[in-house]
Design a protein around this motif. Structure first.
Motif, PDB file in Angstrom:
ATOM      1  N   TYR A  92       0.843  -1.190   0.000  1.00  0.00           N
ATOM      2  CA  TYR A  92       0.000   0.000   0.000  1.00  0.00           C
ATOM      3  C   TYR A  92       0.884   1.247   0.000  1.00  0.00           C
ATOM      4  O   TYR A  92       1.811   1.373   0.804  1.00  0.00           O
ATOM      5  CB  TYR A  92      -0.909  -0.008   1.220  1.00  0.00           C
ATOM      6  N   TYR A  93       0.540   2.154  -0.913  1.00  0.00           N
ATOM      7  CA  TYR A  93       1.308   3.380  -1.075  1.00  0.00           C
ATOM      8  C   TYR A  93       0.418   4.586  -0.791  1.00  0.00           C
ATOM      9  O   TYR A  93      -0.735   4.623  -1.231  1.00  0.00           O
ATOM     10  CB  TYR A  93       1.821   3.512  -2.504  1.00  0.00           C
ATOM     11  N   CYS A  94       0.973   5.556  -0.098  1.00  0.00           N
ATOM     12  CA  CYS A  94       0.265   6.818  -0.008  1.00  0.00           C
ATOM     13  C   CYS A  94       0.828   7.765  -1.061  1.00  0.00           C
ATOM     14  O   CYS A  94       1.992   7.645  -1.469  1.00  0.00           O
ATOM     15  CB  CYS A  94       0.333   7.422   1.377  1.00  0.00           C
ATOM     16  N   ALA A  95      -0.015   8.669  -1.497  1.00  0.00           N
ATOM     17  CA  ALA A  95       0.360   9.589  -2.565  1.00  0.00           C
ATOM     18  C   ALA A  95      -0.255  10.948  -2.303  1.00  0.00           C
ATOM     19  O   ALA A  95      -1.296  11.055  -1.643  1.00  0.00           O
ATOM     20  CB  ALA A  95      -0.116   9.050  -3.904  1.00  0.00           C
ATOM     21  N   ALA A  96       0.384  11.957  -2.824  1.00  0.00           N
ATOM     22  CA  ALA A  96      -0.116  13.316  -2.634  1.00  0.00           C
ATOM     23  C   ALA A  96      -0.030  14.100  -3.932  1.00  0.00           C
ATOM     24  O   ALA A  96       0.910  13.945  -4.716  1.00  0.00           O
ATOM     25  CB  ALA A  96       0.683  14.023  -1.544  1.00  0.00           C
ATOM     26  N   GLU A  97      -1.017  14.921  -4.123  1.00  0.00           N
ATOM     27  CA  GLU A  97      -1.016  15.872  -5.240  1.00  0.00           C
ATOM     28  C   GLU A  97      -0.498  17.193  -4.701  1.00  0.00           C
ATOM     29  O   GLU A  97      -1.130  17.803  -3.835  1.00  0.00           O
ATOM     30  CB  GLU A  97      -2.432  16.043  -5.777  1.00  0.00           C
ATOM     31  N   THR A  98       0.647  17.629  -5.174  1.00  0.00           N
ATOM     32  CA  THR A  98       1.193  18.908  -4.726  1.00  0.00           C
ATOM     33  C   THR A  98       1.161  19.965  -5.823  1.00  0.00           C
ATOM     34  O   THR A  98       1.343  21.146  -5.536  1.00  0.00           O
ATOM     35  CB  THR A  98       2.643  18.742  -4.243  1.00  0.00           C
ATOM     36  N   ILE A  99       0.985  19.530  -7.045  1.00  0.00           N
ATOM     37  CA  ILE A  99       0.828  20.444  -8.175  1.00  0.00           C
ATOM     38  C   ILE A  99      -0.555  20.196  -8.741  1.00  0.00           C
ATOM     39  O   ILE A  99      -0.863  19.080  -9.158  1.00  0.00           O
ATOM     40  CB  ILE A  99       1.895  20.193  -9.254  1.00  0.00           C
ATOM     41  N   LYS A 100      -1.367  21.219  -8.741  1.00  0.00           N
ATOM     42  CA  LYS A 100      -2.761  21.061  -9.146  1.00  0.00           C
ATOM     43  C   LYS A 100      -2.863  20.489 -10.554  1.00  0.00           C
ATOM     44  O   LYS A 100      -2.244  20.992 -11.495  1.00  0.00           O
ATOM     45  CB  LYS A 100      -3.455  22.422  -9.103  1.00  0.00           C
TER      46      LYS A 100
END
Length: 124
Positions: A92-100
């Motif tokens: 399981y990986y967490c991910a983030a959007e930092t550039i819209k």
């Protein structure tokens, strides 16, 4: 950076709570998500939370069993997984959007920061 933790070995029907903590970047205005990759399969979407609206999104396989939540002030997102099944075995990986972006929230291309992953193994 994103650091995921909380994986482990659990019997079918059991529960686990995954945590992901962000450091070094403010993720409060965007989306954070969980994906997973089972052995021999592509990475797939599990759940996401959109901080600006507190909206949550789930894969069909996660609905009713998994709950995503978080504390955007702390840069932390959780995935509570109940009624686990052997098919939930994956990294399981967490991910983030930092550039819209306008990509789908369900797509890996939406996210530009990824954690290393934490292994969840569900025994039958």
């Amino acid at each position: 950076q994103l650091q995921a933790s909380g994986g482990g070995l659990v019997q079918a029907g059991g529960s686990l709570r995954l945590s992901c903590t962000a450091s070094g970047h403010s993720f409060s205005n965007y989306v954070m998500a969980w994906f997973r990759r089972a052995p021999g399969k592509e990475r797939e979407f599990v759940a996401a939370i959109k901080w600006t609206t507190d909206s949550t999104f789930y894969a069909d396989s996660a609905k009713g069993r998994f709950t995503i939540s978080g504390d955007n002030a702390k840069g932390t997102v959780y995935l509570q997984m109940n009624s686990l099944e052997p098919d939930d075995t994956a990294v399981y990986y967490c991910a983030a959007e930092t550039i819209k972006k306008s990509d789908s929230i369900y797509s890996t291309s939406r996210y530009d920061y990824w954690g290393r992953g934490t292994l969840v193994t569900v025994s039958s």
